[in-house]
Design an enzyme around this catalytic site. Structure first.
Site, PDB file in Angstrom:
ATOM      1  CE  LYS A 151      45.254  48.366  35.183  1.00  0.00           C
ATOM      2  NZ  LYS A 151      45.605  47.739  36.677  1.00  0.00           N
ATOM      3  CE  LYS A 189      39.848  42.329  32.955  1.00  0.00           C
ATOM      4  NZ  LYS A 189      40.707  42.846  33.932  1.00  0.00           N
ATOM      5  CE  LYS A 206      38.221  44.983  40.906  1.00  0.00           C
ATOM      6  NZ  LYS A 206      40.162  45.703  40.861  1.00  0.00           N
TER       7      LYS A 206
HETATM    8  P1  TYM Z   1      42.711  42.950  39.992  1.00  0.00           P
HETATM    9  O1  TYM Z   1      42.079  43.392  41.330  1.00  0.00           O
HETATM   10  O2  TYM Z   1      42.848  43.642  39.227  1.00  0.00           O
HETATM   11  O3  TYM Z   1      42.087  41.218  40.098  1.00  0.00           O
HETATM   12  C1  TYM Z   1      41.884  39.912  40.827  1.00  0.00           C
HETATM   13  C2  TYM Z   1      41.692  39.072  40.551  1.00  0.00           C
HETATM   14  O4  TYM Z   1      39.971  38.615  40.020  1.00  0.00           O
HETATM   15  C3  TYM Z   1      40.695  37.848  38.051  1.00  0.00           C
HETATM   16  N1  TYM Z   1      39.434  38.553  37.352  1.00  0.00           N
HETATM   17  C4  TYM Z   1      38.515  38.356  36.499  1.00  0.00           C
HETATM   18  N2  TYM Z   1      39.016  36.902  36.481  1.00  0.00           N
HETATM   19  C5  TYM Z   1      37.927  35.868  35.938  1.00  0.00           C
HETATM   20  N3  TYM Z   1      37.079  36.884  35.149  1.00  0.00           N
HETATM   21  C6  TYM Z   1      37.099  38.527  34.974  1.00  0.00           C
HETATM   22  N4  TYM Z   1      36.353  38.784  34.286  1.00  0.00           N
HETATM   23  C7  TYM Z   1      37.828  38.704  36.238  1.00  0.00           C
HETATM   24  N5  TYM Z   1      38.444  40.209  36.840  1.00  0.00           N
HETATM   25  C8  TYM Z   1      39.072  39.906  37.120  1.00  0.00           C
HETATM   26  C9  TYM Z   1      42.342  38.797  38.408  1.00  0.00           C
HETATM   27  O5  TYM Z   1      42.711  37.546  37.051  1.00  0.00           O
HETATM   28  C10 TYM Z   1      42.671  38.244  39.936  1.00  0.00           C
HETATM   29  O6  TYM Z   1      42.774  36.889  39.787  1.00  0.00           O
HETATM   30  N6  TYM Z   1      47.550  42.474  39.967  1.00  0.00           N
HETATM   31  C11 TYM Z   1      46.207  42.044  40.912  1.00  0.00           C
HETATM   32  C12 TYM Z   1      46.224  41.789  42.186  1.00  0.00           C
HETATM   33  C13 TYM Z   1      47.482  41.136  42.375  1.00  0.00           C
HETATM   34  C14 TYM Z   1      48.080  40.309  43.161  1.00  0.00           C
HETATM   35  C15 TYM Z   1      49.098  40.306  42.996  1.00  0.00           C
HETATM   36  C16 TYM Z   1      47.583  39.251  42.328  1.00  0.00           C
HETATM   37  C17 TYM Z   1      48.570  42.081  43.174  1.00  0.00           C
HETATM   38  N7  TYM Z   1      49.369  41.603  43.617  1.00  0.00           N
HETATM   39  C18 TYM Z   1      50.095  39.386  43.703  1.00  0.00           C
HETATM   40  C19 TYM Z   1      48.401  37.761  42.904  1.00  0.00           C
HETATM   41  C20 TYM Z   1      49.421  37.878  43.588  1.00  0.00           C
HETATM   42  C21 TYM Z   1      44.929  42.400  39.390  1.00  0.00           C
HETATM   43  O7  TYM Z   1      44.577  41.743  38.725  1.00  0.00           O
HETATM   44  O8  TYM Z   1      43.622  42.460  40.480  1.00  0.00           O
END
Ligand code: TYM
Length: 338
Positions: free
Chosen positions: A118, A200, A203
């Protein structure tokens, strides 16, 4: 409580209300939340405090947070069974993160893969929050005495540091936090880009054809799969090393269709890529259409959604405050009259 009278284990997870959710977020996280929600006591957050580590437009962030809440419910998360809430509505997250910061080393944060990625992508905004992201995540998880955290593969490192921080606190003071485990599904935990299947699906991808969004309509979904990058062979075979594009499509098909990879391979044996890609598009579009209309229905009922989020925040606060009080006591914060 479970039927056998035992207390249920705790499950925590969250998604950031930034950008449009992709089918990667759905398959890596939300779909599993739905599958697990009756076996655990569940807390599902919209991580808006994490989202602001990248610049967000305030009105858009507010709208996306509501849309995400509606999407959770539209995907099948049961608000009667789970606490569904907005992270910033429970002040304990920021408070515990501050304490955990004092047990986390700068070097550890600098080594985090996501921080490095990032920082490279947002070189003009390498703020402290971006670096501290994993500590806030540890606070989220540890506040609820969480046993399991269902996430995609990209979050594995953040879960490891959460465990390290929990163990560190427990050793320095006395056992306080449950040490959580990541739950990473065998299939669907890493969905890749349709345009560069070694990367990957994200978004924030600049190429809109690379990601399938939960909000994409049927024609868009079909078109994106039709254009998906495959290879120069013509056999539908699962081999992520040599056939990343086809393997990624097989993974997507298998989870959406509820079939094993081997079953999917047999189904497309002898068929060309054109037919295969059309079938993947169909199964995804069929799944997304009802989710999208359900999300719209929920969004139209503001009172209902606000009621769910207020009740969720209240429930989350009770658990979080109890952990935080324990933490404050252990570290020696003075409370008059206590
Ligand atoms: P975020 O919003 O980036 O992603 C949310 C979830 O989606 C999963 N993910 C994927 N899984 C499979 N293939 C992909 N291409 C893909 N892209 C995203 C991520 O692994 C995630 O599970 N930091 C976290 C949000 C968060 C969180 C927490 C999660 C904040 N606090 C506490 C668990 C526990 C996140 O990645 O958000």
């Amino acid at each position: 409580m479970q039927e056998n009278g035992q207390k249920k284990k705790v499950l925590y997870s969250a998604v950031q209300p930034s950008g449009d959710l992709t089918i990667g977020n759905y398959l890596g996280a939300i779909k599993n939340w739905v599958d697990l929600q009756h076996d655990y006591e569940c807390f599902y957050a919209m991580a808006d405090m994490h989202a602001i580590t990248i610049r967000q437009d305030p009105a858009t962030l507010r709208r996306k947070t509501r849309e995400l809440a509606a999407l959770y419910i539209a995907c099948g998360v049961d608000p009667a069974a789970c606490a569904l809430y907005v992270q910033s509505n429970v002040s304990c997250h920021a408070e515990l993160a501050w304490v955990l910061n004092t047990l986390t080393y700068v070097g550890e944060m600098e080594r985090m893969t996501q921080f490095k990625d990032k920082s490279a992508r947002h070189a003009d905004n390498i703020n402290m929050g971006l670096m501290d992201y994993p500590v806030l995540m540890a606070a989220d998880i540890l506040l609820y005495q969480t046993d399991v955290v269902p996430v995609g593969v990209d979050q594995r490192q953040h879960l490891e540091i959460t465990r390290d921080i929990a163990i560190r606190f427990n050793n320095r003071y006395s056992p306080t936090f449950t040490v959580p485990e990541a739950v990473i599904m065998q299939t669907g935990a890493k969905i890749n880009s349709l345009q560069d299947p070694t990367k990957k699906m994200s978004k924030s991808d600049e190429n809109p054809n690379a990601s399938v969004y939960m909000s994409d309509d049927r024609d868009t979904v079909l078109r994106k799969f039709r254009r998906a990058v495959t290879d120069s062979e013509s056999s539908v075979r699962f081999d992520p090393e040599t056939k990343p594009g086809v393997s990624n499509l097989l993974t997507i098909y298998s989870v959406f269709a509820g079939k094993s990879i081997a079953e999917a391979e047999r189904e497309f044996d002898g068929k060309g890529y054109g037919d295969f890609k059309a079938a993947v598009g169909e199964v995804v579009a069929d799944a997304l259409t009802p989710i999208r209309s359900e999300q719209e229905r929920i969004l139209a009922d503001k009172d209902y959604l606000d009621g769910v989020l207020a009740a969720g925040a209240e429930k989350a606060y009770r658990t979080a405050r109890s952990t935080l009080s324990k933490v404050y006591r252990k570290i020696g914060f003075y409370r008059p009259g206590k």
